[in-house]
Design an enzyme around this catalytic site. Structure first.
Site, short mmCIF file in Angstrom:
data_model
loop_
_atom_site.label_atom_id
_atom_site.label_comp_id
_atom_site.label_asym_id
_atom_site.label_seq_id
_atom_site.Cartn_x
_atom_site.Cartn_y
_atom_site.Cartn_z
N GLN A 49 -3.18 -3.57 -4.16
CA GLN A 49 -2.79 -3.69 -2.75
C GLN A 49 -2.19 -2.39 -2.23
O GLN A 49 -2.42 -2.00 -1.09
CB GLN A 49 -1.77 -4.82 -2.58
CG GLN A 49 -2.36 -6.20 -2.52
CD GLN A 49 -1.32 -7.26 -2.18
OE1 GLN A 49 -0.28 -6.96 -1.59
NE2 GLN A 49 -1.57 -8.47 -2.56
N PRO A 97 -1.29 -12.38 -6.21
CA PRO A 97 -2.64 -12.96 -6.17
C PRO A 97 -3.34 -12.78 -7.51
O PRO A 97 -3.30 -11.69 -8.09
CB PRO A 97 -3.35 -12.14 -5.08
CG PRO A 97 -2.27 -11.42 -4.35
CD PRO A 97 -1.15 -11.23 -5.31
N TYR A 153 -2.42 -16.03 2.08
CA TYR A 153 -2.34 -14.83 1.26
C TYR A 153 -3.10 -13.66 1.89
O TYR A 153 -2.67 -12.51 1.78
CB TYR A 153 -2.90 -15.10 -0.14
CG TYR A 153 -2.13 -16.17 -0.88
CD1 TYR A 153 -0.78 -15.98 -1.20
CD2 TYR A 153 -2.73 -17.37 -1.24
CE1 TYR A 153 -0.07 -16.96 -1.86
CE2 TYR A 153 -2.01 -18.35 -1.90
CZ TYR A 153 -0.68 -18.15 -2.21
OH TYR A 153 0.04 -19.12 -2.85
N ASP A 175 -1.36 -11.43 5.32
CA ASP A 175 -0.49 -10.24 5.25
C ASP A 175 -1.25 -9.03 4.69
O ASP A 175 -0.92 -7.88 5.01
CB ASP A 175 0.75 -10.53 4.40
CG ASP A 175 0.45 -10.71 2.92
OD1 ASP A 175 0.53 -9.72 2.18
OD2 ASP A 175 0.13 -11.84 2.50
N GLN A 176 -2.28 -9.27 3.87
CA GLN A 176 -3.01 -8.16 3.27
C GLN A 176 -3.87 -7.39 4.27
O GLN A 176 -4.19 -6.22 4.05
CB GLN A 176 -3.87 -8.67 2.12
CG GLN A 176 -3.07 -9.21 0.94
CD GLN A 176 -3.96 -9.65 -0.21
OE1 GLN A 176 -4.81 -8.89 -0.67
NE2 GLN A 176 -3.77 -10.87 -0.68
N HIS A 213 5.91 -12.48 4.45
CA HIS A 213 5.20 -11.29 4.00
C HIS A 213 4.42 -10.66 5.15
O HIS A 213 4.37 -9.42 5.29
CB HIS A 213 4.23 -11.65 2.87
CG HIS A 213 4.84 -11.66 1.52
ND1 HIS A 213 5.57 -12.73 1.06
CD2 HIS A 213 4.87 -10.75 0.52
CE1 HIS A 213 6.00 -12.47 -0.17
NE2 HIS A 213 5.59 -11.28 -0.52
#
Length: 433
Positions: A184, A211, A372, A375-376, A398
């Site tokens: 990430q 993750p 999940y 935020d990525q 997040h």
């Protein structure tokens, strides 16, 4: 040879010997395109805020790829002045590793030195852990930069990057530190490297509070492709808590620019796929039980949607482990995920139900990104060309942290729009850098 400073939308400064001339941005850009400034040896870019006092280096080739060719060379203009680091409070909002990952990645991409204090202040064990330090040291090496405070347990660091080089690197957390959390941090940097990169990583592939590798290579990669991102994570060996020892090879192709995305329409569910596996001395029946309980839960909540969960014994692994990773494909080709991790005192059917519950929540909302993925993608939305929109459930802490840090370093504005639906859904919108 003359040198030049482009000041965001505000001004261009042309330096010829000891003479400084300030020109309007667009007239100077027009002149450079028409060869007036063709003999420039180097071009440097600087962005001035509204106050004209605070500034940060920007890699403008994200927007104007024509200047990435010789004789134009992009690098920090340290000869003119030494930049003071941008100060970032690591305790804000989520107060964990998210602030560290986002800020260090943007620091490398934008060429901005940063100082982060109160690192992971919101955690029971504050300061840098092995995977955080591994990621920071890798970014330092990728950018030929410098890192101060790079020690396990350190609560303050200063990162001064240079130009992102790319190439082949090897890193080892020497623990079960999450490999995907390192990915990430470094993936955004490698997209803007000068060449293809291969990073050989050792650590944990399926561990708590991160993750699982399978989610990253399946669900997240499908979202990344929509931004024009191409990467692969080759699994060599799985690694679990407490020793890790997993091995993954990350390969990333650089890009000239990122595409914006419009993922704002409610989704229609198509089918559910997944993997349920065990490793080491754990019997295959545990994988079967996790898959069976998840399937029952999904059918009970979502009706007769097709469910296909592959159950197997993982031979490429170090130590004992068990995990279940689910993905729901929509009619528009989006993937929503749900994950469960086996633990010594957790029943197999409980792991299956936990993974199914995560998936079902996103499916009920008919969103484009699960909790999940939301935020990525924030950093990629900020770096993409144009306006990006994504339909999500309630923004997680997040996600809010990612938005806060990204906005602080780039000046990009994000809007979170409540659609007033039940169950709750939101649009996150971002205008380009």
């Amino acid at each position: 040879m003359p040198e030049i400073l482009l000041g965001g939308p505000h001004a261009i400064v042309t330096i010829i010997s000891d003479r400084i001339l300030i020109l309007p941005f667009w007239s100077a850009l027009f002149a450079s395109l028409h060869g007036t400034l063709a003999e420039l040896e180097r071009i440097y870019f600087i962005y001035f805020s509204a106050s004209y006092k605070d500034f940060s280096w920007f890699r403008i080739f994200l927007r104007y790829s024509f200047i990435s060719k010789p004789p134009f060379v992009l690098e920090p203009k340290t000869k003119i002045l030494k930049m003071e680091p941008v100060v970032i409070d690591g305790s804000i909002l989520e107060g964990g590793g998210q602030t560290l990952r986002i800020s260090s990645a943007l620091s490398a991409i934008l060429g901005v030195p940063i100082r982060i204090h109160s690192i992971r202040a919101g955690r029971s064990t504050p300061g840098l852990r092995p995977q955080h330090l591994t990621g920071l040291n890798l970014i330092k090496d990728l950018t030929n930069g410098s890192l101060e405070g790079g020690n396990i347990g350190s609560t303050e660091i200063t990162l001064r990057p240079s130009q992102i080089s790319g190439g082949e690197f090897s890193v080892d957390t020497k623990t079960a530190g999450s490999i995907t959390l390192i990915v990430q941090a470094i993936l955004p940097c490698l997209l803007f490297a000068g060449k293809k990169s291969v990073i050989k990583m050792k650590g944990g592939t399926n561990v708590e509070m991160s993750p699982p590798l399978d989610y990253f290579t399946d669900v997240f990669s499908s979202v990344a492709k929509r931004f024009g991102i191409s990467f692969s994570c080759k699994l060599i060996k799985r690694g679990f808590y407490p020793k890790g020892c997993g091995e993954v090879d990350l390969t990333v192709e650089p890009v000239k620019r990122l595409s914006c995305v419009t993922l704002d329409q409610p989704q229609t569910l198509k089918c559910v796929n997944g993997v349920s596996f065990v490793a080491g001395t754990i019997p295959i029946r545990v994988a079967n039980e996790m898959a069976h309980s998840a399937t029952l839960k999904i059918h009970d909540s979502l009706g007769n949607i097709p469910v296909n969960i592959h159950q197997f014994k993982e031979n490429k692994a170090f130590g004992n482990g068990a995990a279940l990773i689910l993905s729901c494909e929509t009619a528009d080709g989006m993937l929503l995920g749900g994950t469960g991790l086996g633990k010594p005192r957790n029943a197999a059917n409980q792991v299956g139900q936990e993974a199914a519950d995560e998936l079902i929540e996103s499916c009920f909302r008919k969103v484009c990104l699960d909790q999940y993925a939301q935020d990525q993608v924030i950093i990629f939305m900020a770096l993409a060309e144009g306006i990006s929109k994504v339909l999500v459930g309630p923004p997680t802490l997040h996600t809010r942290t990612a938005i806060h840090v990204t906005s602080q370093l780039t000046g990009v504005k994000f809007d979170i729009i409540d659609l007033k639906t039940q169950p709750e859904t939101f649009i996150i919108e971002c205008k380009e850098l």
